[in-house]
Design a protein around this motif. Structure first.
Motif, PDB file in Angstrom:
ATOM      1  N   LEU B  49      76.882  10.007 -36.876  1.00 56.63           N
ATOM      2  CA  LEU B  49      77.568  11.027 -36.098  1.00 56.63           C
ATOM      3  C   LEU B  49      79.051  10.883 -36.355  1.00 56.63           C
ATOM      4  CD1 LEU B  49      77.404  13.199 -33.847  1.00 56.63           C
ATOM      5  CD2 LEU B  49      77.475  11.361 -32.198  1.00 56.63           C
ATOM      6  N   ASN B  50      79.603  11.804 -37.107  1.00 54.32           N
ATOM      7  CA  ASN B  50      81.017  11.759 -37.400  1.00 54.32           C
ATOM      8  C   ASN B  50      81.779  11.984 -36.111  1.00 54.32           C
ATOM      9  OD1 ASN B  50      83.679  12.379 -38.060  1.00 54.32           O
ATOM     10  ND2 ASN B  50      83.088  13.163 -40.064  1.00 54.32           N
ATOM     11  N   ASP B  55      80.001  18.583 -31.759  1.00 57.62           N
ATOM     12  CA  ASP B  55      78.652  19.173 -31.787  1.00 57.62           C
ATOM     13  C   ASP B  55      78.222  19.648 -30.396  1.00 57.62           C
ATOM     14  OD1 ASP B  55      78.230  16.743 -30.642  1.00 57.62           O
ATOM     15  OD2 ASP B  55      76.440  16.267 -31.774  1.00 57.62           O
ATOM     16  N   HIS B  56      79.202  20.106 -29.642  1.00 58.11           N
ATOM     17  CA  HIS B  56      78.888  20.635 -28.318  1.00 58.11           C
ATOM     18  C   HIS B  56      78.167  21.964 -28.452  1.00 58.11           C
ATOM     19  CE1 HIS B  56      81.901  18.203 -25.829  1.00 58.11           C
ATOM     20  NE2 HIS B  56      81.786  17.651 -26.987  1.00 58.11           N
ATOM     21  N   ASN B  57      78.584  22.705 -29.503  1.00 59.07           N
ATOM     22  CA  ASN B  57      78.029  24.043 -29.709  1.00 59.07           C
ATOM     23  C   ASN B  57      76.656  23.927 -30.363  1.00 59.07           C
ATOM     24  OD1 ASN B  57      77.414  26.603 -30.641  1.00 59.07           O
ATOM     25  ND2 ASN B  57      79.567  27.130 -30.965  1.00 59.07           N
ATOM     26  N   ASP B  58      75.622  24.300 -29.634  1.00 56.89           N
ATOM     27  CA  ASP B  58      74.258  24.132 -30.141  1.00 56.89           C
ATOM     28  C   ASP B  58      73.995  24.937 -31.392  1.00 56.89           C
ATOM     29  OD1 ASP B  58      72.550  23.577 -27.002  1.00 56.89           O
ATOM     30  OD2 ASP B  58      73.165  22.199 -28.577  1.00 56.89           O
ATOM     31  N   ASN B  59      74.555  26.161 -31.438  1.00 57.90           N
ATOM     32  CA  ASN B  59      74.339  27.009 -32.618  1.00 57.90           C
ATOM     33  C   ASN B  59      74.884  26.335 -33.864  1.00 57.90           C
ATOM     34  OD1 ASN B  59      73.149  28.969 -31.125  1.00 57.90           O
ATOM     35  ND2 ASN B  59      75.000  30.177 -30.842  1.00 57.90           N
ATOM     36  N   GLU B  60      76.115  25.865 -33.702  1.00 49.49           N
ATOM     37  CA  GLU B  60      76.756  25.183 -34.831  1.00 49.49           C
ATOM     38  C   GLU B  60      75.893  24.023 -35.287  1.00 49.49           C
ATOM     39  OE1 GLU B  60      81.359  25.489 -33.917  1.00 49.49           O
ATOM     40  OE2 GLU B  60      80.816  23.506 -34.663  1.00 49.49           O
ATOM     41  N   HIS B  61      75.364  23.319 -34.299  1.00 50.98           N
ATOM     42  CA  HIS B  61      74.578  22.125 -34.621  1.00 50.98           C
ATOM     43  C   HIS B  61      73.309  22.496 -35.371  1.00 50.98           C
ATOM     44  CE1 HIS B  61      72.985  18.074 -34.197  1.00 50.98           C
ATOM     45  NE2 HIS B  61      71.839  18.631 -33.906  1.00 50.98           N
ATOM     46  N   GLU B  62      72.686  23.577 -34.934  1.00 51.73           N
ATOM     47  CA  GLU B  62      71.449  23.982 -35.610  1.00 51.73           C
ATOM     48  C   GLU B  62      71.726  24.328 -37.053  1.00 51.73           C
ATOM     49  OE1 GLU B  62      69.427  25.633 -31.672  1.00 51.73           O
ATOM     50  OE2 GLU B  62      69.473  27.079 -33.313  1.00 51.73           O
ATOM     51  N   GLN B  63      72.850  25.012 -37.266  1.00 53.42           N
ATOM     52  CA  GLN B  63      73.213  25.377 -38.642  1.00 53.42           C
ATOM     53  C   GLN B  63      73.408  24.122 -39.478  1.00 53.42           C
ATOM     54  OE1 GLN B  63      76.657  27.905 -38.268  1.00 53.42           O
ATOM     55  NE2 GLN B  63      75.666  29.498 -39.449  1.00 53.42           N
ATOM     56  N   ARG B  64      74.188  23.184 -38.901  1.00 53.12           N
ATOM     57  CA  ARG B  64      74.482  21.955 -39.642  1.00 53.12           C
ATOM     58  C   ARG B  64      73.208  21.160 -39.847  1.00 53.12           C
ATOM     59  NH1 ARG B  64      79.020  20.694 -36.991  1.00 53.12           N
ATOM     60  NH2 ARG B  64      77.962  19.311 -35.549  1.00 53.12           N
ATOM     61  N   ASP B  65      72.343  21.258 -38.896  1.00 56.98           N
ATOM     62  CA  ASP B  65      71.103  20.491 -38.934  1.00 56.98           C
ATOM     63  C   ASP B  65      70.283  20.775 -40.175  1.00 56.98           C
ATOM     64  OD1 ASP B  65      69.946  18.481 -37.561  1.00 56.98           O
ATOM     65  OD2 ASP B  65      68.738  19.755 -36.281  1.00 56.98           O
ATOM     66  N   SER B  66      70.205  22.050 -40.518  1.00 55.51           N
ATOM     67  CA  SER B  66      69.379  22.398 -41.667  1.00 55.51           C
ATOM     68  C   SER B  66      70.009  21.884 -42.955  1.00 55.51           C
ATOM     69  CB  SER B  66      69.178  23.907 -41.737  1.00 55.51           C
ATOM     70  OG  SER B  66      70.433  24.549 -41.779  1.00 55.51           O
ATOM     71  N   ASN B  67      71.319  21.653 -42.925  1.00 57.58           N
ATOM     72  CA  ASN B  67      71.980  21.185 -44.130  1.00 57.58           C
ATOM     73  C   ASN B  67      72.113  19.665 -44.164  1.00 57.58           C
ATOM     74  OD1 ASN B  67      72.413  23.803 -44.993  1.00 57.58           O
ATOM     75  ND2 ASN B  67      74.342  23.967 -43.872  1.00 57.58           N
ATOM     76  N   LYS B 101      76.117  10.797 -25.137  1.00 58.35           N
ATOM     77  CA  LYS B 101      75.422  11.676 -24.185  1.00 58.35           C
ATOM     78  C   LYS B 101      75.689  13.157 -24.456  1.00 58.35           C
ATOM     79  CE  LYS B 101      73.285   8.374 -22.323  1.00 58.35           C
ATOM     80  NZ  LYS B 101      71.850   8.234 -22.660  1.00 58.35           N
ATOM     81  N   GLU B 102      76.797  13.433 -25.157  1.00 56.46           N
ATOM     82  CA  GLU B 102      77.098  14.828 -25.505  1.00 56.46           C
ATOM     83  C   GLU B 102      76.424  15.240 -26.812  1.00 56.46           C
ATOM     84  OE1 GLU B 102      81.338  14.732 -25.575  1.00 56.46           O
ATOM     85  OE2 GLU B 102      81.477  14.644 -23.394  1.00 56.46           O
ATOM     86  N   SER B 103      75.858  14.269 -27.501  1.00 52.35           N
ATOM     87  CA  SER B 103      75.241  14.570 -28.789  1.00 52.35           C
ATOM     88  C   SER B 103      73.786  14.973 -28.603  1.00 52.35           C
ATOM     89  CB  SER B 103      75.330  13.338 -29.683  1.00 52.35           C
ATOM     90  OG  SER B 103      74.292  13.331 -30.620  1.00 52.35           O
ATOM     91  N   SER B 104      73.417  16.116 -29.154  1.00 54.86           N
ATOM     92  CA  SER B 104      72.028  16.550 -28.974  1.00 54.86           C
ATOM     93  C   SER B 104      71.055  15.621 -29.679  1.00 54.86           C
ATOM     94  CB  SER B 104      71.859  17.992 -29.460  1.00 54.86           C
ATOM     95  OG  SER B 104      72.671  18.233 -30.580  1.00 54.86           O
TER      96      SER B 104
END
Lengths: 150, 164
Positions: B49-50, B55-67, B101-104
């Motif tokens: 986890l950099n 990564d508060h924004n879930d959408n952003e996280h989902e995008q990054r997740d796939s990459n 705790k803020e990290s999904s």
């Protein structure tokens, strides 16, 4: 012949540790350290003591430097004392830990005279605990050598 | 399913060299697998986890997740508990707790805080903000034994309890 020597050394070691407890040089935390040493980690106590001494000497040098400054940086001082207090507590160096508490207090009060006195106590208590621990380590090594010869 | 025999992996964080050595020995004596680091930022780095990422924004996280392979790293590392000192330069143990705790990805990992100072307001804040336990230093073997239930609970709560 050897097991008599070993028994004598063990008694000496036990007496030394007991005297350190009686004088408050060490507290129960030191027992915890000894309990963590076993055949898979036979040098654990010695390693911790060695790390502690190197760290303490480094900090004492820094404390001395900061205390001798024209304008004492009390927050730097506090940070170093906090570190020394922490490591003293971790190895069970009770009187040294108390000396650190005193320096922290004096530093908080910005009382230079008290700081100087408290720092001298720290130095004194450190050398007391270090020299006794060094004797302990020597005894320990001697015991192990004799046991290995069995 | 031999859950008892499965090794738990603990990530320990402390800026003090002596305390790192102690906590490592305490944890290994209690049969934990241990990774020790000397700062909060190194802990986040280890987890993948950099600490600069938001990564508060879930959408952003989902995008990054796939990459990214953050999820895979998380499973491979299998960190089951994080135990951290409170007073550390830079990122404090409390800061680290908040980041976890803020990290999904990592919010379900139990976090335990250690401190040499018995300050009730500090203790309460950590517990309120998600720490499982607050241990006073010097940490004892009996304290470390208290950690196992948290790990067992976290394991049975996780979806992937069959992965080990």
């Amino acid at each position: 012949m050897n097991h008599m020597a070993i028994a004598a050394l063990k008694t000496q070691r036990r007496n030394l540790v007991q005297s350190m407890f009686d004088e408050g040089v060490l507290d129960n935390q030191f027992n915890q350290l000894q309990d963590l040493q076993d055949s898979s980690n036979p040098n654990f106590v010695e390693e911790v003591i060695s790390l502690f001494c190197n760290d303490a000497e480094r900090i004492i040098t820094e404390l001395n430097r900061y205390l001798n400054d024209q304008n004492v940086d009390f927050s730097k001082l506090d940070s170093y004392v906090h570190q020394l207090k922490g490591s003293s507590s971790s190895i069970g160096a009770y009187r040294l830990k108390l000396a650190c508490v005193n320096l922290r207090q004096a530093s908080e009060e910005r009382n230079m005279e008290e700081c100087a006195g408290a720092f001298n106590s720290i130095r004194r208590e450190y050398y007391v605990v270090r020299s006794k621990l060094q004797v302990l380590i020597q005894l320990e090594r001697h015991i192990v050598n004799l046991e290995n010869q069995q | 399913m031999a859950v008892d025999k499965t090794q738990f992996h603990v990530l320990a964080v402390d800026d003090s060299l002596i305390d790192r050595k102690l906590i490592e020995r305490l944890l290994k004596t209690s049969s934990f697998q241990v990774t020790v680091v000397d700062s909060g930022s190194k802990a986040l780095e280890f987890l993948g986890l950099n600490y600069e990422d938001d990564d508060h924004n879930d959408n952003e996280h989902e995008q990054r997740d796939s990459n990214s392979d953050e999820d895979e790293d998380h499973q491979d590392l299998g960190v089951n508990l994080i135990i951290t000192d409170y007073c550390m330069p830079g990122m404090t143990g409390y800061d680290l707790l908040k980041r976890i705790k803020e990290s999904s990805c990592f919010r379900d990992i139990p976090v335990v805080i250690m401190s040499s100072e018995n300050i009730p307001s500090r203790i309460n804040r950590c517990l309120e903000d998600g720490a499982e336990e607050f241990l006073l230093k010097p940490v004892q073997l009996s304290d470390v034994n208290k950690l196992r239930p948290h790990l067992m609970k976290a394991r049975s709560n996780s979806k992937d309890f069959d992965s080990h």
